[in-house]
Write an enzyme that holds these catalytic residues in place. Structure first.
Site, PDB file in Angstrom:
ATOM      1  N   GLN A 181       0.828  -1.210   0.000  1.00 21.99           N
ATOM      2  CA  GLN A 181       0.000   0.000   0.000  1.00 21.99           C
ATOM      3  C   GLN A 181       0.865   1.264   0.000  1.00 21.99           C
ATOM      4  OE1 GLN A 181      -3.102   0.806  -0.428  1.00 21.99           O
ATOM      5  NE2 GLN A 181      -3.874  -1.283  -0.666  1.00 21.99           N
ATOM      6  N   SER A 182       1.945   1.241  -0.738  1.00 16.28           N
ATOM      7  CA  SER A 182       2.853   2.390  -0.791  1.00 16.28           C
ATOM      8  C   SER A 182       2.220   3.599  -1.494  1.00 16.28           C
ATOM      9  CB  SER A 182       4.122   1.984  -1.553  1.00 16.28           C
ATOM     10  OG  SER A 182       4.866   3.127  -1.941  1.00 16.28           O
TER      11      SER A 182
END
Ligand SMILES: *Cc1c(COP(=O)(O)O)cnc(C)c1O
Length: 328
Positions: free
Chosen positions: A70-71
């Site tokens: 989930q960068s």
């Protein structure tokens, strides 16, 4: 000075809420870097202005970077690459690549932007520089030229984006838009890979914004970040010799919660409370922990500039955690 693309919608406003001041227990001036753009919004786009200018200068056709599944950085990179006509290749960390995470939040946007997403294990991620270099070499065999951006866009070049952000604050204050202060007792922000901290420390001193920067670690600890941030600052100074002075850097590592990406119930309830009282939406990975820290530290700066670094897609990828916080 290195080249820079104009990607961010700047200057971002400095925003205040009396209800938020009361909740945090001090004067909080919020630099709305969650408003630097549309879906690509957040702090990473300021770094990408420099990093992607270098990719253009190199004649690259592909951009390689890495991060958590989930960068926010990977998502901003994928979206801006789609705009600029670069292919993007993302190496994302997940416990079991054979059982990939759901397509939500940032990851969904990565895929929508056409990124080539490759999941790697935490052990492989520890060797990410080698992993990205190997991919670059492979692409070169096919006649493609790739530009590698490190985790979080955090190197001396990317950090210049936050030196510029501090200059932007200077201009904003001098123009009287914030309607009051000429400087702050501290700049406070979430710290994940150190580039924002490095730029803020150099920029806050250069543009006389504050003598102190409080970087709230959302992973790792002070011993990890001190040399990392120092190295990034040295790289930035090599690129811009006018960056001679530094603000004091305080790495606050007591508020990172159970793990990177995981907030405590108290932090989640705080995030909900902030939204209820002020309409401001923080996120459970970075900004929620950072403002929670400002509310929790013993000796609060009387007047803080809090950088809202974005992260909304990360919140949208954690509906169950937030739903739990709404229940009690
Ligand atoms: C990446 C990120 C940070 C941390 O910035 P670094 O420069 O990596 O330390 C803070 N907040 C959000 C929302 C981010 O995406």
């Amino acid at each position: 000075m290195p080249d820079k693309l104009a990607l961010a919608h700047v200057p971002t406003p400095i925003w205040r809420s009396a209800a938020l001041d009361a909740l945090v227990g001090t004067e909080v001036w919020i630099k709305r870097d969650d408003m630097t753009s549309g879906a690509e919004s957040g702090n990473k786009i300021r770094k990408l202005e420099y990093l992607l200018a270098a990719a253009v200068d190199d004649g690259a056709d592909t951009v390689i970077t890495c991060g958590a599944a989930q960068s926010n950085h990977a998502r901003a990179t994928a979206l801006v690459c789609a705009t600029l006509g670069f292919k993007s290749l993302l190496f994302l960390r997940t416990p079991d690549p054979g059982n990939p995470p759901p397509l939500t939040g940032n990851l969904l946007l990565d895929k929508m932007a056409g990124a080539d997403v490759r999941f790697i294990t935490p052990a492989e991620y520890a060797q990410r520089a080698d992993v990205m270099e190997a991919a670059r070499a492979e692409l070169l065999q096919e006649g493609r030229l790739a530009y590698i951006i490190p985790e979080g866009g955090s190197n001396g070049l990317g950090a210049l984006g936050y030196v510029d952000a501090m200059r932007e604050v200077r201009d904003y204050l001098d123009a009287g838009y914030a309607g009051g202060p000429v400087s702050f007792d501290a700049v406070v922000h979430a710290c994940g890979s150190g580039g924002t901290a490095a730029g803020a420390v150099l920029g806050a001193a250069r543009w006389k914004i504050s003598d102190k920067v409080v970087a709230v670690a959302v992973c790792d600890d002070r011993n990890y970040f001190e040399p990392v941030i120092e190295r990034i600052m040295n790289e930035s100074r090599g690129l811009d010799p006018s960056l001679t002075s530094t603000a004091e850097l305080v790495i606050e590592d007591r508020f990172k919660g159970p793990a990177y990406g995981v907030a405590t119930d108290e932090q989640l309830r705080f995030i909900v409370e902030v939204t209820k009282r002020s309409g401001l939406v923080l996120d459970p990975v970075y900004t929620g922990k950072a403002l929670f820290a400002l509310a929790g530290i013993e000796k609060k700066p009387r007047r803080a500039l809090f950088i809202h670094t974005g992260g909304l897609p990360g919140l949208l990828a954690q509906p169950d955690a937030l739903a739990r916080a709404l229940e009690d």
